[in-house]
Scaffold this active site. Structure first.
Site, PDB file in Angstrom:
ATOM      1  N   GLU A  57      31.081  47.485 -59.594  1.00 16.09           N
ATOM      2  CA  GLU A  57      30.599  48.130 -57.624  1.00 16.09           C
ATOM      3  C   GLU A  57      30.125  47.137 -56.788  1.00 16.09           C
ATOM      4  OE1 GLU A  57      28.963  52.489 -57.520  1.00 16.09           O
ATOM      5  OE2 GLU A  57      30.632  53.102 -58.183  1.00 16.09           O
ATOM      6  N   ASN A 116      33.694  50.628 -64.333  1.00 10.72           N
ATOM      7  CA  ASN A 116      33.692  49.462 -63.231  1.00 10.72           C
ATOM      8  C   ASN A 116      32.422  49.227 -62.460  1.00 10.72           C
ATOM      9  OD1 ASN A 116      32.668  52.606 -64.056  1.00 10.72           O
ATOM     10  ND2 ASN A 116      32.576  53.078 -62.023  1.00 10.72           N
ATOM     11  N   CYS A 131      44.893  52.067 -59.454  1.00 11.87           N
ATOM     12  CA  CYS A 131      45.043  51.568 -60.642  1.00 11.87           C
ATOM     13  C   CYS A 131      46.988  52.388 -61.406  1.00 11.87           C
ATOM     14  CB  CYS A 131      43.822  52.660 -61.740  1.00 11.87           C
ATOM     15  SG  CYS A 131      41.910  51.689 -61.005  1.00 11.87           S
ATOM     16  N   GLU A 165      40.001  50.584 -65.023  1.00 13.91           N
ATOM     17  CA  GLU A 165      41.528  49.752 -65.450  1.00 13.91           C
ATOM     18  C   GLU A 165      41.561  48.600 -65.292  1.00 13.91           C
ATOM     19  OE1 GLU A 165      40.430  53.145 -63.939  1.00 13.91           O
ATOM     20  OE2 GLU A 165      41.066  54.526 -64.084  1.00 13.91           O
ATOM     21  N   CYS A 220      43.291  56.933 -60.648  1.00 14.48           N
ATOM     22  CA  CYS A 220      43.258  56.335 -58.722  1.00 14.48           C
ATOM     23  C   CYS A 220      44.962  55.947 -58.675  1.00 14.48           C
ATOM     24  CB  CYS A 220      42.211  55.867 -58.209  1.00 14.48           C
ATOM     25  SG  CYS A 220      42.560  53.364 -58.597  1.00 14.48           S
TER      26      CYS A 220
HETATM   27  N1  THU Z   1      36.951  54.860 -61.187  1.00 16.05           N
HETATM   28  C1  THU Z   1      37.574  53.791 -61.631  1.00 16.05           C
HETATM   29  O1  THU Z   1      37.042  52.867 -62.396  1.00 16.05           O
HETATM   30  N2  THU Z   1      38.687  54.239 -61.559  1.00 16.05           N
HETATM   31  C2  THU Z   1      39.611  55.102 -61.340  1.00 16.05           C
HETATM   32  O2  THU Z   1      40.618  55.706 -61.461  1.00 16.05           O
HETATM   33  C3  THU Z   1      39.564  56.229 -59.973  1.00 16.05           C
HETATM   34  C4  THU Z   1      37.834  55.417 -59.687  1.00 16.05           C
HETATM   35  C5  THU Z   1      35.149  54.455 -60.772  1.00 16.05           C
HETATM   36  C6  THU Z   1      35.830  53.501 -58.714  1.00 16.05           C
HETATM   37  C7  THU Z   1      34.370  53.421 -58.521  1.00 16.05           C
HETATM   38  O3  THU Z   1      33.529  52.608 -59.139  1.00 16.05           O
HETATM   39  C8  THU Z   1      33.629  55.158 -59.288  1.00 16.05           C
HETATM   40  O4  THU Z   1      34.849  55.416 -59.740  1.00 16.05           O
HETATM   41  C9  THU Z   1      33.771  55.944 -57.875  1.00 16.05           C
HETATM   42  O5  THU Z   1      34.743  56.261 -57.242  1.00 16.05           O
END
Ligand code: THU
Length: 147
Positions: free
Chosen positions: A44, A42, A98, A55, A95
């Site tokens: 941000e 991820n 994704c 993902e 999530c």
């Molecule tokens: N996150 C993911 O990378 N994948 C997911 O399926 C769930 C959430 C990340 C997004 C954010 O940077 C952090 O987790 C907290 O939500």
């Protein structure tokens, strides 16, 4: 690659996350039908809503490397990356957004993609098919009646 190897790749990828706002690092490993593996984490942003999930990051590289239509298996792991190894005890499931991206790959190939959802420490693992995570989803197949 074994399940354990794919999860290990996802856990290692999480160590490269850029997650200074949530401090929740997620890694994803995507394996092709031919056994090729790419990973992502991820990323941000100070404008929080612009963050990218692990993902989608990994699927973007999968498309560039072997094609979304060749995705067979995915591992996801998430937790605390402040130490030398990813930590955390709760299995991370993709999530909703994704799941939609994984469904796109699944409908392109016709493969009901396997998803290994692991905790940060890799000790808790849940197995799902994408069809179980997003039943009755809207995907490329839903557009066949477009004009
Ligand atoms: N996150 C993911 O990378 N994948 C997911 O399926 C769930 C959430 C990340 C997004 C954010 O940077 C952090 O987790 C907290 O939500």
């Amino acid at each position: 690659m074994t399940d354990a190897d794919l999860i290990a790749a996802a856990r290692t990828a999480a160590l490269k996350a850029y997650a200074p706002y949530s401090n929740f690092s997620v890694g994803c490993a995507v394996e092709s039908v031919d056994g090729e593996v790419v990973t992502g984490a991820n990323m941000e942003n100070a404008c929080y809503r612009l963050g990218l999930c692990a993902e989608v990051s990994a699927l973007t590289l999968a498309q560039a490397t072997f094609g979304l239509d060749k995705v067979a298996r995915i591992a996801v792991a998430g937790g605390d990356a402040s130490g030398t190894a990813l930590a955390g005890t709760n299995a991370v499931t993709p999530c909703g957004g994704c799941r939609q991206s994984i469904l796109e790959a699944a409908q392109l190939s016709g493969v009901d993609i396997d998803i290994l959802c692991a905790s940060g420490d890799g000790q808790t693992v849940k197995h799902y098919k994408i069809s179980a995570l997003i039943p009755h989803g809207f995907g490329p197949a839903s557009l066949k009646d477009a004009g």
